[in-house]
Scaffold this motif. Structure first.
Motif, short mmCIF file in Angstrom:
data_model
loop_
_atom_site.label_atom_id
_atom_site.label_comp_id
_atom_site.label_asym_id
_atom_site.label_seq_id
_atom_site.Cartn_x
_atom_site.Cartn_y
_atom_site.Cartn_z
N PHE A 44 0.83 -1.20 0.00
CA PHE A 44 0.00 0.00 0.00
C PHE A 44 0.87 1.26 0.00
CE2 PHE A 44 -3.61 2.59 0.62
CZ PHE A 44 -3.27 3.55 1.54
N PHE A 45 1.88 1.31 0.88
CA PHE A 45 2.76 2.48 0.94
C PHE A 45 3.57 2.62 -0.34
CE2 PHE A 45 2.29 2.13 5.66
CZ PHE A 45 1.62 3.33 5.81
N ALA A 46 4.01 1.52 -0.91
CA ALA A 46 4.75 1.58 -2.17
C ALA A 46 3.86 2.14 -3.28
CB ALA A 46 5.29 0.20 -2.55
N PHE A 47 2.62 1.68 -3.33
CA PHE A 47 1.67 2.16 -4.33
C PHE A 47 1.40 3.65 -4.15
CE2 PHE A 47 -2.73 3.17 -5.47
CZ PHE A 47 -2.67 2.96 -6.84
N MET A 48 1.20 4.08 -2.90
CA MET A 48 0.90 5.48 -2.62
C MET A 48 2.12 6.36 -2.97
SD MET A 48 -2.19 5.61 -1.88
CE MET A 48 -2.33 7.31 -1.39
N THR A 49 3.30 5.87 -2.67
CA THR A 49 4.51 6.61 -3.00
C THR A 49 4.63 6.78 -4.51
OG1 THR A 49 5.60 5.78 -1.02
CG2 THR A 49 7.02 6.66 -2.76
N LEU A 50 4.39 5.72 -5.25
CA LEU A 50 4.43 5.77 -6.70
C LEU A 50 3.38 6.74 -7.22
CD1 LEU A 50 5.62 4.66 -9.33
CD2 LEU A 50 3.92 2.86 -9.24
N LEU A 51 2.18 6.68 -6.69
CA LEU A 51 1.10 7.55 -7.11
C LEU A 51 1.43 9.02 -6.84
CD1 LEU A 51 -1.76 7.64 -8.28
CD2 LEU A 51 -2.62 7.44 -5.95
N VAL A 52 1.92 9.31 -5.67
CA VAL A 52 2.29 10.68 -5.32
C VAL A 52 3.46 11.14 -6.18
CG1 VAL A 52 3.27 12.12 -3.49
CG2 VAL A 52 1.39 10.56 -2.98
N GLY A 53 4.41 10.28 -6.42
CA GLY A 53 5.56 10.63 -7.26
C GLY A 53 5.14 10.96 -8.68
N PRO A 58 10.98 24.13 -5.06
CA PRO A 58 11.16 24.20 -6.52
C PRO A 58 12.37 23.38 -6.95
CG PRO A 58 10.71 26.36 -5.62
CD PRO A 58 10.91 25.44 -4.44
N GLY A 59 12.21 22.66 -8.05
CA GLY A 59 13.27 21.82 -8.57
C GLY A 59 13.24 20.41 -8.04
N HIS A 60 12.30 20.09 -7.15
CA HIS A 60 12.26 18.75 -6.53
C HIS A 60 12.13 17.64 -7.56
CE1 HIS A 60 7.93 19.45 -6.99
NE2 HIS A 60 7.85 18.13 -7.04
N GLU A 61 11.52 17.93 -8.70
CA GLU A 61 11.35 16.89 -9.71
C GLU A 61 12.68 16.47 -10.32
OE1 GLU A 61 10.93 20.92 -11.55
OE2 GLU A 61 10.04 19.96 -9.81
N ASN A 62 13.73 17.26 -10.11
CA ASN A 62 15.05 16.94 -10.65
C ASN A 62 16.02 16.40 -9.61
OD1 ASN A 62 14.31 19.74 -12.48
ND2 ASN A 62 14.79 17.84 -13.53
N VAL A 63 15.56 16.20 -8.38
CA VAL A 63 16.45 15.70 -7.33
C VAL A 63 16.84 14.26 -7.66
CG1 VAL A 63 16.66 15.08 -4.90
CG2 VAL A 63 15.57 17.23 -5.55
N TYR A 117 20.96 17.58 -8.59
CA TYR A 117 19.83 17.70 -9.52
C TYR A 117 20.26 17.20 -10.90
CZ TYR A 117 17.93 20.98 -6.07
OH TYR A 117 17.44 21.57 -4.92
N THR A 118 19.43 16.35 -11.50
CA THR A 118 19.67 15.86 -12.85
C THR A 118 18.37 15.93 -13.64
OG1 THR A 118 19.20 13.56 -12.25
CG2 THR A 118 21.51 14.26 -12.15
N GLN A 119 18.48 15.70 -14.92
CA GLN A 119 17.32 15.73 -15.80
C GLN A 119 16.33 14.64 -15.42
OE1 GLN A 119 18.32 15.65 -19.98
NE2 GLN A 119 16.34 14.74 -20.52
N ALA A 120 15.06 15.01 -15.29
CA ALA A 120 14.01 14.03 -14.99
C ALA A 120 13.68 13.25 -16.25
CB ALA A 120 12.76 14.73 -14.46
N SER A 121 13.22 12.04 -16.08
CA SER A 121 12.90 11.20 -17.23
C SER A 121 11.72 11.75 -18.03
CB SER A 121 12.60 9.77 -16.77
OG SER A 121 11.49 9.76 -15.91
N THR A 122 10.95 12.65 -17.43
CA THR A 122 9.76 13.19 -18.10
C THR A 122 10.04 14.49 -18.85
OG1 THR A 122 9.16 14.38 -16.09
CG2 THR A 122 8.20 12.18 -16.41
#
Length: 186
Positions: free
Chosen positions: A10-19, A60-65, A83-88
């Motif tokens: 459940f926590f893994a799923f929620m983490t993935l969903l939030v991410g 700000p920038g958390h998506e690149n951490v 910080y690196t390039q996000a896959s998205t």
């Protein structure tokens, strides 16, 4: 035995969903900090990775951490964020989002928030892995001198005033970076 396994999934799923939501919302966020989000009441400051990660994931920038390192075993203690390039995102988007001016604004504000909320850290070190990688270390003493007050969660002019203080201070922030330049990594 079944309940702990269920909770883990459940926590893994929620983490993935939030991410996933964070990544999708990242392109809609601007570079400003919502100081209502990261407040002292949310964190226990017990020198663990979770506290620092929780705060960084709201900045700000958390998506690149890519990596967060906490060094608290010896002095001076620090937080290091890579910080690196996000896959998205494309490399062009990443380079644009971490241009010189945006990088200055992000690392300055993020360092102020981190050092204001995590009182056991003496400095924050940022590495931004753009085409020309950038690196800077910002100390608590440097920011306290800039803001002219202590960076503590309970200070009368604490982190809740970061956005208000930094708005319109572009010249002062540029002067700060003239004295504390972002360097290119080798």
């Amino acid at each position: 035995m079944r309940n702990p396994v269920f909770l883990c999934y459940f926590f893994a799923f929620m983490t993935l969903l939030v991410g996933c939501n964070s990544i999708n919302d990242a392109s809609q966020k601007n570079a400003s900090i919502d100081v209502k989000k990261p407040t002292a009441a949310h964190y226990s400051y017990n020198e663990n990775q979770h506290d620092a990660t929780s705060i960084i994931n709201e900045l700000p920038g958390h998506e690149n951490v890519h990596n967060i390192t906490l060094q608290t075993k010896k002095s001076p203690s620090y937080i290091s964020v890579d910080y690196t390039q996000a896959s998205t995102e494309t490399s062009r988007q990443f380079e644009h989002n971490w241009s010189a001016n945006l990088t200055k604004e992000r690392v300055f504000n993020n360092a102020t928030i981190l050092l204001g909320l995590i009182d056991y850290a003496d400095s924050v070190h940022f590495n931004v892995h753009t085409v020309v990688p950038q690196s800077i270390t910002i100390t608590r003493a440097e920011l306290e001198a800039f803001h002219q007050h202590p960076l503590t969660p309970n200070a009368s002019k604490g982190i809740q005033n970061v956005s208000a203080e930094n708005d319109g201070n572009e010249h002062q922030i540029n002067e700060f970076f003239r004295r504390h330049p972002i360097t290119e990594l080798e």
